[in-house]
Write an enzyme that holds these catalytic residues in place. Structure first.
Site, PDB file in Angstrom:
ATOM      1  N   ASP A 107     -20.121  41.595  12.409  1.00 35.28           N
ATOM      2  CA  ASP A 107     -19.814  41.612  13.838  1.00 35.28           C
ATOM      3  C   ASP A 107     -18.374  41.129  14.017  1.00 35.28           C
ATOM      4  OD1 ASP A 107     -19.952  38.936  13.357  1.00 35.28           O
ATOM      5  OD2 ASP A 107     -21.650  38.556  14.665  1.00 35.28           O
ATOM      6  N   GLY A 268     -24.363  43.267  24.562  1.00 39.69           N
ATOM      7  CA  GLY A 268     -24.648  42.547  25.795  1.00 39.69           C
ATOM      8  C   GLY A 268     -26.042  42.753  26.344  1.00 39.69           C
ATOM      9  N   ASP A 318     -30.259  45.064  14.682  1.00 40.95           N
ATOM     10  CA  ASP A 318     -30.266  43.827  13.896  1.00 40.95           C
ATOM     11  C   ASP A 318     -30.803  42.720  14.779  1.00 40.95           C
ATOM     12  OD1 ASP A 318     -27.611  43.516  15.486  1.00 40.95           O
ATOM     13  OD2 ASP A 318     -27.958  41.548  14.611  1.00 40.95           O
ATOM     14  N   CYS A 365     -50.852  44.478   5.142  1.00 41.10           N
ATOM     15  CA  CYS A 365     -49.450  44.390   4.713  1.00 41.10           C
ATOM     16  C   CYS A 365     -49.379  44.329   3.193  1.00 41.10           C
ATOM     17  CB  CYS A 365     -48.805  43.147   5.334  1.00 41.10           C
ATOM     18  SG  CYS A 365     -47.129  42.797   4.739  1.00 41.10           S
ATOM     19  N   CYS A 367     -46.635  43.302   1.426  1.00 40.77           N
ATOM     20  CA  CYS A 367     -45.480  42.526   0.961  1.00 40.77           C
ATOM     21  C   CYS A 367     -45.892  41.542  -0.123  1.00 40.77           C
ATOM     22  CB  CYS A 367     -44.792  41.800   2.122  1.00 40.77           C
ATOM     23  SG  CYS A 367     -45.529  40.237   2.618  1.00 40.77           S
ATOM     24  N   CYS A 370     -48.123  38.678   1.212  1.00 38.87           N
ATOM     25  CA  CYS A 370     -49.508  39.030   1.532  1.00 38.87           C
ATOM     26  C   CYS A 370     -50.303  39.427   0.286  1.00 38.87           C
ATOM     27  CB  CYS A 370     -49.536  40.141   2.579  1.00 38.87           C
ATOM     28  SG  CYS A 370     -49.045  39.530   4.214  1.00 38.87           S
ATOM     29  N   HIS A 396     -42.191  37.736   4.642  1.00 34.76           N
ATOM     30  CA  HIS A 396     -43.210  38.547   5.326  1.00 34.76           C
ATOM     31  C   HIS A 396     -42.656  39.184   6.592  1.00 34.76           C
ATOM     32  CE1 HIS A 396     -46.814  40.045   7.203  1.00 34.76           C
ATOM     33  NE2 HIS A 396     -46.411  39.434   8.300  1.00 34.76           N
TER      34      HIS A 396
END
Lengths: 420, 420
Positions: A107, A268, A318, A365, A367, A370, A396
């Site tokens: 940014d 914004g 993001d 899930c 991942c 999990c 996670h």
């Protein structure tokens, strides 16, 4: 000005299945970008970021992981203050500094100057502010933001913009937008003149084992061949402002499109306004932005929001939410674990009723958290203040966001395939 | 009483190359055991622990890791207070609770009661104390320590002992030792009567995906077939005390050997005494302990110490130092990175002279941190208070300890091979 952005499918709602080609690699869109404020996605090691997401046909890692985060963010304001952009430039840029071989975005520092720094003094030239770390005095102008972002060397930079407080009057918002447009033009001019100054070609630390002393490849640049950056440079995105006023949003988008950027962000938003307003501002802005360039909504949002905006035609988003919520013990799950399109529910892991719960966070899930750990264990880690709690909870939540975008991408692609 | 312990080689100095066979797997000795106080090795995920160490011929993980930590410790005092041993029992023991399929050892809680808890009242029966967490009142006796350790279900439990303050007079040390011996006998009696009560056979959370709903294996017990614990039970080690008095150490060792334990620990060392005294106490005690049983020195030490004691014939050691030092930014390296037997040096990562250092922590180290990250980056993470600092620093230090033990094991085995 353009960067390589292929849109392979567009839904009736405007959602786009695309692919960005950046100096450090390709990015499948729509994409959610984890935030690595100080050149680290808080509490998550880089090799874990590379394996996030569900295993997709032909693209997953051999050890059961997914394609991972294909692009992450770093914050210019934070890295400028600590460790300093000149240090990072001398070390080959933020990619080498943090050992991240994939695309990155920085940014402009604008948002943090307006939200974190103290004692700001704004002139047409730029912003004087004091560091939130030590009170030291600094000055950011569009040119200086560009200089810092070139030193950091992310694949995508953002123009320096003023962020107006919320709520702000129409007049105040219009004036601020005018400053943002002037700063966008100055950012663009500096970028055009200096964008060959990327730090990427300097040999960095990860090459250490490739010298004559050792033939063994080492580190991420050793395992992957050193990329060639011949003729490549950073891209610069404009930022549409205009607060919560549709006419100003329209005007801002038109002005920025005239300036011709490789991509456009909508800034914004998600600063406290009702979600219908956020959606309306995004919709009005998307109408103006060119269809062949990537569109990025900054700093959003909840998992259902990122899905909604992706379906409207936003290509990049993001947010610190998955990692910040994770560190506070808030975990995102699906109401019906077997239906990955069902409502998003927040699980507060601290609650006593998780103490003996032998289920994973989210039974649907896949991942690494999990697959291995129970709610009972994660509750214990959090209640005991163990550092592993923040790491596992963040993994996670990030996976949940990336899985959501994978699903949206898959649906956008399938819709197109059925039509053709 | 014995557990399966094969000594395949013994050096002239007394160092032994061995293998312990425990209910949850085999352990190569001499071994360093990372400490997982609250059922977590602080800041380090379990899958990383499984890959620590250098790749050894034919034993490494396919992704370039080593054999990993083959046994870790958990603290009975901490787990008794939070989340509570009955909860852990109901969830299938500490292995299932933390998702660790390999061997574990629990201490008796004695050391923590004497070092952490408040307002202790010691009688022949046991110790009354107040929790360091909330001031609540508790009572530990040898029988209660055994009951808690059986609920936790580690492969190896420790007898409940009194730890004398340092320095202590000969008379005070002798009296304390007498109490320790009486408590050892009571611990052993309780263990003999109750050791069939292991929590291991209860189905735990990691079996979740093995039911009829899904044929896909899941979690560490899904990936590895569910081990059979038929006829297996926890082992109990005695603890030799006797302070810094060689005659008392000798007497304590003899008394414990008479009681016949599957293994023997040497406790009450590395509590502030000069290192020559530690070494002398260990040497005197090892003379008495049976050669066919494992010998464990508790709570040591620096990397050069664990190497020295391993060469003297100590088979097992544990210490919080690698993880605690890591969280404080202290990293262990070799003076000559290419000579892994060279002196141990401590690198303070916080120092300014690391700020632009593009070398890894230790150029001769093959851990996942040294393969990927620079000193400059690790210094930035630490200086910025980033949680990833503690994780990466701890991983390097643990790897350093495990690599040291691997080297010692290799040298002990080679020496024997050359002789035969």
């Amino acid at each position: 000005m353009s960067l390589l952005f292929d849109v392979s499918a567009t839904s009736d709602g405007g959602g786009r299945r695309g692919e960005l080609t950046l100096p450090h690699g390709k990015v499948q869109s729509p994409v959610f970008m984890p935030v690595g404020t100080a050149a680290t996605v808080k509490a998550v090691p880089q090799d874990v970021l590379e394996k996030l997401g569900n295993s997709e046909q032909g693209t997953g890692n051999s050890d059961g992981g997914g394609r991972g985060a294909e692009i992450i963010l770093a914050n210019t304001y934070h890295l400028y203050l600590r460790p300093g952009h000149e240090l990072i430039r001398s070390l080959g840029g933020v990619h080498r500094f943090m050992s991240w071989t994939r695309p990155m975005l920085t940014d402009s520092g604008g948002f943090q100057v307006f939200s974190l720094a103290k004692l700001r003094k704004i002139t047409d030239d730029g912003v004087e502010f004091r560091s939130h770390l030590d009170g030291s005095k600094h000055f950011f102008s569009p040119e200086h933001s560009m200089e810092v972002q070139i030193a950091l060397g992310a694949d995508i930079m953002m123009v320096f913009d003023e962020c107006v407080e919320t709520p702000a009057s129409w007049e105040r918002t219009r004036d601020s937008m005018g400053l943002t447009h002037a700063w966008a033009a100055r950012s663009r001019a500096y970028w055009m003149e200096h964008r060959h100054e990327v730090p990427w070609t300097r040999k960095g630390p990860a090459s250490r084992a490739q010298g004559p002393e050792s033939s063994e490849p080492s580190g991420p640049w050793g395992l992957n061949p050193e990329p060639s950056f011949e003729g490549k440079h950073q891209a610069l995105f404009g930022i549409v402002q205009g607060g919560m006023y549709a006419d100003l949003r329209k005007e801002s988008a038109e002005r920025l499109v005239e300036m011709d950027f490789p991509g456009y962000a909508i800034g914004g938003l998600a600063v406290g306004e009702p979600r219908e307003v956020t959606r309306e501002m995004i919709a009005r802005t998307l109408e103006i932005l060119p269809k062949d360039k990537p569109r990025y909504v900054m700093g959003v949002g909840y998992p259902d929001e990122i899905e909604e905006y992706a379906r409207m035609g936003v290509d990049m988003m993001d947010c610190v939410l998955p990692t910040r919520a994770g560190r506070h013990g808030l975990l995102f799950i699906r109401e019906d674990p077997q239906d990955r399109s069902s409502a998003v529910v927040r699980l507060n892991i601290k609650k006593q009723d998780n103490a003996a719960d032998q289920r994973p966070i989210d039974e649907g899930c896949g991942c690494m958290v999990c697959r291995r750990y129970t709610r009972a264990y994660l509750r214990h880690l959090f209640a005991s203040g163990e550092p592993l709690a923040g790491t596992l909870n963040s993994i996670h939540n990030l996976n949940f966001y990336l899985e959501t975008m994978e699903r949206v991408r898959g649906e956008l692609a399938v819709r197109e395939a059925a039509r053709s």
